[in-house]
Design a protein around this motif. Structure first.
Motif, mmCIF file in Angstrom:
data_model
loop_
_atom_site.group_PDB
_atom_site.id
_atom_site.type_symbol
_atom_site.label_atom_id
_atom_site.label_comp_id
_atom_site.label_asym_id
_atom_site.label_seq_id
_atom_site.Cartn_x
_atom_site.Cartn_y
_atom_site.Cartn_z
ATOM 1 N N GLY A 99 -57.748 -65.096 -15.805
ATOM 2 C CA GLY A 99 -59.063 -65.123 -15.206
ATOM 3 C C GLY A 99 -58.994 -64.814 -13.742
ATOM 4 O O GLY A 99 -59.998 -64.748 -13.058
ATOM 5 N N GLY A 100 -57.756 -64.597 -13.179
ATOM 6 C CA GLY A 100 -57.591 -64.272 -11.750
ATOM 7 C C GLY A 100 -57.660 -62.771 -11.551
ATOM 8 O O GLY A 100 -58.143 -62.032 -12.404
ATOM 9 N N ALA A 111 -50.664 -60.493 -20.967
ATOM 10 C CA ALA A 111 -50.073 -60.084 -19.681
ATOM 11 C C ALA A 111 -49.892 -58.571 -19.652
ATOM 12 O O ALA A 111 -50.177 -57.905 -18.648
ATOM 13 C CB ALA A 111 -48.729 -60.784 -19.485
ATOM 14 N N GLN A 112 -49.415 -58.038 -20.768
ATOM 15 C CA GLN A 112 -49.200 -56.593 -20.811
ATOM 16 C C GLN A 112 -50.525 -55.843 -20.672
ATOM 17 O O GLN A 112 -50.605 -54.790 -20.043
ATOM 18 C CB GLN A 112 -48.505 -56.207 -22.111
ATOM 19 N N PRO A 120 -39.011 -61.828 -17.494
ATOM 20 C CA PRO A 120 -38.523 -61.636 -18.878
ATOM 21 C C PRO A 120 -39.179 -62.603 -19.855
ATOM 22 O O PRO A 120 -39.304 -62.295 -21.047
ATOM 23 C CB PRO A 120 -37.015 -61.886 -18.760
ATOM 24 N N ASP A 121 -39.650 -63.772 -19.327
ATOM 25 C CA ASP A 121 -40.285 -64.749 -20.219
ATOM 26 C C ASP A 121 -41.643 -64.261 -20.717
ATOM 27 O O ASP A 121 -42.202 -64.819 -21.652
ATOM 28 C CB ASP A 121 -40.465 -66.089 -19.491
ATOM 29 N N SER A 122 -42.232 -63.229 -20.068
ATOM 30 C CA SER A 122 -43.566 -62.761 -20.433
ATOM 31 C C SER A 122 -43.530 -61.407 -21.152
ATOM 32 O O SER A 122 -44.550 -60.773 -21.321
ATOM 33 C CB SER A 122 -44.435 -62.610 -19.169
ATOM 34 N N GLU A 173 -46.934 -64.840 -11.653
ATOM 35 C CA GLU A 173 -48.292 -64.420 -11.999
ATOM 36 C C GLU A 173 -48.474 -64.432 -13.522
ATOM 37 O O GLU A 173 -47.535 -64.092 -14.269
ATOM 38 C CB GLU A 173 -48.523 -62.995 -11.479
ATOM 39 N N PRO A 174 -49.675 -64.781 -14.006
ATOM 40 C CA PRO A 174 -49.911 -64.732 -15.448
ATOM 41 C C PRO A 174 -49.889 -63.311 -16.009
ATOM 42 O O PRO A 174 -49.854 -63.118 -17.224
ATOM 43 C CB PRO A 174 -51.305 -65.359 -15.599
#
Ligand SMILES: [Fe+2]
Length: 548
Positions: A10-11, A126-127, A118-120, A90-91
């Motif tokens: 939402g940012g 996020a992508q 790497p965790d995302s 960042e999300p």
């Protein structure tokens, strides 16, 4: 400004403002601290960075031209006041890092960059957020995937460790650089001090008085150290040719006027102090010194040995903000040592000169005892030669040499048979040939004594003729040493003026007529000209001014 909202947070994920970026760009090669730090960061970590104006958020430089200038508000909003390192996860799947940099032309700046978390990597939202921002740039899906595949990955924890280590090493590097800079400054200062001591050493001449040397040294100290008051006080130097007295000699330079009374009061404040080392004081109580001058700081050193003081050097008041230290104390100690050594050497030199003079007088007396006809001749030739030298503007050292050479010019006659020297009649050719050997005999007697070597040209060549018909070497014109050309005129004047058993001394008018007619043949015309300029003085020095 291009902005996209991420679905996950939402940012917002923003591109850095472009306006200022296009107006002012910096090059990584610019030799400014901010650019050097930015380059060091990327070279040490291998991470991409861009340099951001913390007020406007605009990018001023980049370490990679293809780096997409992403700057989310979560990062940008905390750039002002940034101290050290900050990492923001960042999300969107990006991990941002920002590091404070030195100001860039008075603009507060920070180094900012990002890597993929790497965790995302499997986080669809996020992508999608990333895809949306590249779409705003007009990128196709293929271009987006290519860009994404080229981005470095790093976990937030590892990133913090990597950057913290880098920053710490930069602090260490800065400390080392400061240390090196300090060492360079000290080395430069030491080089300047060595240069000054070298210059001082070159000024040391035994013919210079202690007072003269002190003035030259104070000038050097004033130029290097920059103290407002510079004072050397010397006990009376017995070699300066001044009547012995208890009055010390003072030499002072600088706008702060120092004198012996002030120095005495200062020294009296430290009774019993060991003066083998200089004294440095940077917090001075003027009431203690009882002086009208405002003395803020000083360094003072004794000139002399442990037991004998021959004087003092005092420097007062460095420019505001500076204090005297070991460097100034060491330089003053070296200066004091040079002055003390010079005085000691000058005493020995004067003793040696006296011994030499006594030796020369002894030789002259020996000749006078052997050759009564020339008694007093050597002293008159020496005095006339010296007067001619003065008229020619020669320095004192040369005048002394001419005088002593004049005393010794006929010393070779010691080696000529007494019967010939004392013969009342005119000499035969054979006898005269033996007398003509005396310049070489004199030269051979004296040349073994090193300290008499400056006198040898006058002894050997005073019978050379300007036209080249003289003896022993047949020298010509200015090929004859100046000392010998001067003594030749003095010798001829006194010889012609003196009575001989076989003739009376010639009248001055006759001698001067011969000087005029034969000057270019036998004597240097320049010396004859000097004779005529000072003839009245020479008449007083010679056999008197009686004319016929
Ligand atoms: Fe002679």
């Amino acid at each position: 400004m291009m902005t996209t909202k991420t679905a996950a947070s939402g940012g917002t994920l923003e591109l850095a403002p472009r306006s200022l970026t296009q107006e002012r760009q910096f090059d990584l090669e610019d030799p400014v601290p901010a650019m050097r730090a930015l380059l060091a960061l990327t070279e040490t970590t291998g991470l991409p960075f861009f340099c951001v104006d913390v007020h406007s958020g605009s990018v001023l430089a980049k370490t990679d031209e293809d780096l997409l200038e992403l700057l989310p508000w979560s990062v940008r909003g905390q750039l002002e006041g940034l101290n050290g390192l900050r990492v923001v996860v960042e999300p969107t799947g990006l991990v941002f890092y920002s590091v404070a940099l030195p100001d860039l032309e008075n603009i507060p700046v920070a180094a900012v960059g990002y890597v993929l978390n790497p965790d995302s990597s499997e986080d669809g939202s996020a992508q999608q957020a990333l895809r949306e921002i590249t779409q705003t740039l007009g990128w196709s899906d293929v271009e987006h995937e290519q860009w994404r595949a080229s981005q470095p990955y790093c976990s937030p924890d590892l990133l913090k460790k990597l950057l913290s280590t880098c920053i710490e090493s930069r602090k260490w590097l800065k400390w080392m650089q400061d240390e090196i800079a300090q060492l360079v400054r000290e080395a430069k200062r030491a080089e300047e001090e060595i240069g000054v001591v070298h210059k001082m050493t070159r000024e040391l001449r035994l013919t210079r008085s202690s007072a003269e040397i002190s003035g030259l040294f104070l000038k050097q100290l004033k130029q290097l150290i920059g103290a407002e008051g510079n004072l050397i006080v010397l006990d009376q130097d017995p070699t300066d040719g001044i009547e012995p007295s208890n009055a010390p000699q003072t030499c002072q330079q600088g706008k702060l006027l120092l004198d012996q009374k002030m120095l005495r009061r200062l020294l009296d404040c430290f009774p019993g102090r060991d003066w083998s080392r200089p004294l440095v004081q940077n917090k001075v109580d003027n009431t203690l010194l009882r002086t009208d001058q405002e003395i803020r700081n000083f360094v003072v050193a004794k000139i002399g040995s442990d037991t004998i003081s021959t004087g003092w050097i005092l420097l007062c008041n460095l420019p505001a903000g500076r204090e005297f230290g070991n460097a100034e104390a060491t330089l003053l100690q070296s200066t004091a040592t040079l002055l003390a050594t010079h005085r000691q050497n000058r005493l020995l030199y004067c003793e040696l000169e006296n011994i030499l003079l006594q030796f020369v007088n002894l030789l002259v007396s020996t000749l006078d005892a052997k050759d009564a006809y020339t008694r007093g001749h050597s002293e008159r030739v020496a005095a006339i030669g010296r007067r001619l030298g003065e008229e020619l503007g020669l320095p004192e050292r040369d005048l002394n040499d001419i005088y002593q050479s004049g005393l010794l010019h006929d010393i070779g006659k010691i080696g000529v048979n007494d019967a010939i020297l004392q013969k009342p009649d005119q000499l035969t050719d054979e006898e005269f040939a033996k007398v003509k050997k005396h310049p070489e005999i004199g030269y051979n007697i004296l040349c073994g004594l090193k300290s008499l070597r400056p006198l040898l040209p006058g002894v050997r060549s005073h019978h050379e003729d300007f036209a080249g018909t003289g003896y022993p070497d047949g020298l010509t014109g200015e090929g004859i040493p100046l000392m010998a050309r001067i003594l030749a005129v003095a010798d001829a004047y006194d010889a012609m003026r003196s009575d001989r058993p076989y003739r009376r001394g010639l009248p001055v008018e006759t001698i001067e007529k011969i000087f005029r007619s034969d000057q270019a043949k036998q004597w240097d015309p320049a010396i004859i000209a000097a004779y005529f300029r000072v003839r009245s003085k020479i008449l007083e020095l010679g056999q008197g001014g009686v004319t016929e």
